[in-house]
Design an enzyme around this catalytic site. Structure first.
Site, PDB file in Angstrom:
ATOM      1  N   ILE A 158      -7.653 -11.520   7.186  1.00  0.00           N
ATOM      2  CA  ILE A 158      -6.517 -11.909   6.344  1.00  0.00           C
ATOM      3  C   ILE A 158      -5.419 -12.529   7.197  1.00  0.00           C
ATOM      4  O   ILE A 158      -4.848 -13.571   6.845  1.00  0.00           O
ATOM      5  CB  ILE A 158      -5.992 -10.712   5.545  1.00  0.00           C
ATOM      6  CG1 ILE A 158      -7.041 -10.252   4.532  1.00  0.00           C
ATOM      7  CG2 ILE A 158      -4.684 -11.061   4.827  1.00  0.00           C
ATOM      8  CD1 ILE A 158      -6.664  -8.989   3.778  1.00  0.00           C
ATOM      9  N   ASP A 177      -2.249  -8.130  18.317  1.00  0.00           N
ATOM     10  CA  ASP A 177      -3.445  -7.409  17.888  1.00  0.00           C
ATOM     11  C   ASP A 177      -4.256  -7.068  19.130  1.00  0.00           C
ATOM     12  O   ASP A 177      -5.016  -7.904  19.632  1.00  0.00           O
ATOM     13  CB  ASP A 177      -4.276  -8.263  16.923  1.00  0.00           C
ATOM     14  CG  ASP A 177      -5.404  -7.478  16.260  1.00  0.00           C
ATOM     15  OD1 ASP A 177      -5.905  -6.522  16.896  1.00  0.00           O
ATOM     16  OD2 ASP A 177      -5.788  -7.811  15.128  1.00  0.00           O
ATOM     17  N   ARG A 239      -0.506  -1.772   3.764  1.00  0.00           N
ATOM     18  CA  ARG A 239      -0.445  -0.393   3.280  1.00  0.00           C
ATOM     19  C   ARG A 239       1.010   0.060   3.289  1.00  0.00           C
ATOM     20  O   ARG A 239       1.722  -0.131   4.275  1.00  0.00           O
ATOM     21  CB  ARG A 239      -1.295   0.540   4.167  1.00  0.00           C
ATOM     22  CG  ARG A 239      -2.794   0.397   3.918  1.00  0.00           C
ATOM     23  CD  ARG A 239      -3.190   0.911   2.548  1.00  0.00           C
ATOM     24  NE  ARG A 239      -4.596   0.686   2.227  1.00  0.00           N
ATOM     25  CZ  ARG A 239      -5.044  -0.342   1.526  1.00  0.00           C
ATOM     26  NH1 ARG A 239      -4.200  -1.277   1.123  1.00  0.00           N
ATOM     27  NH2 ARG A 239      -6.320  -0.444   1.233  1.00  0.00           N
ATOM     28  N   ASP A 263       4.538  -5.594  -1.210  1.00  0.00           N
ATOM     29  CA  ASP A 263       3.569  -5.492  -2.303  1.00  0.00           C
ATOM     30  C   ASP A 263       3.001  -4.086  -2.384  1.00  0.00           C
ATOM     31  O   ASP A 263       2.375  -3.732  -3.374  1.00  0.00           O
ATOM     32  CB  ASP A 263       2.425  -6.493  -2.098  1.00  0.00           C
ATOM     33  CG  ASP A 263       1.404  -6.427  -3.220  1.00  0.00           C
ATOM     34  OD1 ASP A 263       1.812  -6.609  -4.390  1.00  0.00           O
ATOM     35  OD2 ASP A 263       0.215  -6.175  -2.945  1.00  0.00           O
ATOM     36  N   GLU A 268       3.142   4.981  -5.012  1.00  0.00           N
ATOM     37  CA  GLU A 268       2.934   3.988  -6.067  1.00  0.00           C
ATOM     38  C   GLU A 268       2.480   4.658  -7.358  1.00  0.00           C
ATOM     39  O   GLU A 268       1.500   5.403  -7.337  1.00  0.00           O
ATOM     40  CB  GLU A 268       1.875   2.961  -5.613  1.00  0.00           C
ATOM     41  CG  GLU A 268       2.273   2.184  -4.379  1.00  0.00           C
ATOM     42  CD  GLU A 268       1.180   1.231  -3.898  1.00  0.00           C
ATOM     43  OE1 GLU A 268       0.088   1.193  -4.513  1.00  0.00           O
ATOM     44  OE2 GLU A 268       1.410   0.521  -2.909  1.00  0.00           O
ATOM     45  N   HIS A 287       1.604  -3.883  -6.018  1.00  0.00           N
ATOM     46  CA  HIS A 287       0.283  -3.837  -5.384  1.00  0.00           C
ATOM     47  C   HIS A 287      -0.637  -4.871  -6.035  1.00  0.00           C
ATOM     48  O   HIS A 287      -1.735  -4.558  -6.509  1.00  0.00           O
ATOM     49  CB  HIS A 287      -0.328  -2.444  -5.497  1.00  0.00           C
ATOM     50  CG  HIS A 287      -1.319  -2.145  -4.409  1.00  0.00           C
ATOM     51  ND1 HIS A 287      -1.388  -0.939  -3.759  1.00  0.00           N
ATOM     52  CD2 HIS A 287      -2.286  -2.920  -3.841  1.00  0.00           C
ATOM     53  CE1 HIS A 287      -2.356  -0.970  -2.859  1.00  0.00           C
ATOM     54  NE2 HIS A 287      -2.922  -2.160  -2.888  1.00  0.00           N
TER      55      HIS A 287
END
Length: 328
Positions: A158, A177, A239, A263, A268, A287
């Site tokens: 992604i 990363d 997350r 998001d 939630e 989400h």
């Protein structure tokens, strides 16, 4: 076609039916049973004799898994698996799998949509116009994007797609990363940062694309916000618990950072009152990054296919806890 009957227990669903799942499972003679209630006792009781378990958002805790004496596989209908007690599943000899190869473009698109909406003040100006205002100066500051540094915390599938989109706006893409090989950074035109603190201080915009682990839980907090530019914008489509929401609220209110797009949230749906929603410099969606007319049926079909593959062939394609099965 295998004529053997299997029981597949589904803990929960956000979808209007289970037609897709049943269609795939019937190919191997499996029957699907949807839980009558979304609680641990119901899962343990109704799923006790299942051969496989499908999970969407419901938490599957150790006390449930301990009572699954026939279950071979638990498949998460989604990417993240933090709602499943994987150590207990591994100890019970139950495989855990997910569906990491769907909605990749959708999430990348949504990350950029939140970014543009927040940085270009689209959501804010829309609200102001609806309230009767017509004053572009209320949007200040609005930076020019070309030449700015777009940061990626996590440069997997992604993140790489987000990089492609960010570069189209003329931005430099800087990535952090430690698990990605150097050649992958070069292949996708991402400049590599090896120090997290200097990475945070270098980026104008930061998009999160890492899994939730013990080391990443609340990694975005008062200390890390303090290392970022006061004009920086944070995007989280990964997350919710990656971000300490109390610290984010203070950072947004005090001008430690310029804005955010979320998001995903720690809880939630959020409890009321939800302080972050009171701020003008944040964009929040429910989400929804994974969502598209194409992605949702793809997800459901692939999750059911992973169950079928595991029951027939003995192992899933995307085996999350494979390292705990050394003789597989």
């Amino acid at each position: 076609m295998c004529l053997a009957k299997y029981k597949v227990f589904m803990t929960d669903t956000i979808f209007p039916d289970t037609v897709i799942e049943r269609e795939e499972l019937e190919r191997i003679g499996a029957e699907l049973q949807l839980a009558t209630s979304r609680d641990s006792e119901t899962f343990a009781r109704e799923g006790a004799d299942c051969d496989a378990m499908l999970v969407v958002y419901a938490p599957v805790e150790g006390e449930v898994i301990e009572r699954l004496d026939h279950c071979r596989i638990i498949v998460r209908t989604g990417i993240g698996v933090n709602n499943i007690d994987i150590p207990t599943a591994s100890r019970k000899g139950i495989m855990v799998a997910n569906v990491p190869d769907y909605c990749l473009d959708e999430v990348a698109d949504h990350a950029m949509a939140m970014f543009l909406s927040g940085v270009r003040k689209v959501a804010f100006l829309d609200r102001r116009v609806r309230q009767g205002a017509w004053n572009v100066n209320e949007a200040k500051p609005v930076p020019r994007l070309r030449g700015k540094v777009f940061g990626l915390f996590g440069c997997g599938a992604i993140g790489q797609r987000v990089a492609l989109r960010a570069k189209a706006f003329g931005m430099r893409v800087l990535g952090y990363d430690p698990y990605l090989p150097d050649e992958a950074f070069m292949e996708h035109g991402i400049e590599k940062s090896v120090d997290f603190d200097s990475f945070l201080s270098s980026v104008d915009f930061l998009s999160l694309h890492v899994p939730l682990t013990d080391s990443t839980h609340h990694i975005m907090n008062r200390a890390t916000f303090g290392k970022m530019k006061p004009t920086s914008f944070l995007i989280n489509t990964s997350r919710g618990p990656l971000v300490n929401e109390n610290d984010l609220y203070e950072a947004l209110r005090n001008g430690t950072i310029g804005g955010a797009g979320l998001d995903v949230l720690d809880v939630e749906p959020p409890s009321s009152p939800f302080r972050l929603a009171e701020l003008d410099n944040i964009v929040i969606t429910p989400h929804a990054a994974f969502f598209s007319d194409d992605a949702v049926p793809e997800l459901r079909r692939k999750a059911a296919q992973e169950v079928a593959r595991s029951l027939i062939e003995g192992k899933p394609r995307f085996w999350v806890n494979r390292k705990d099965f050394p003789h597989s």
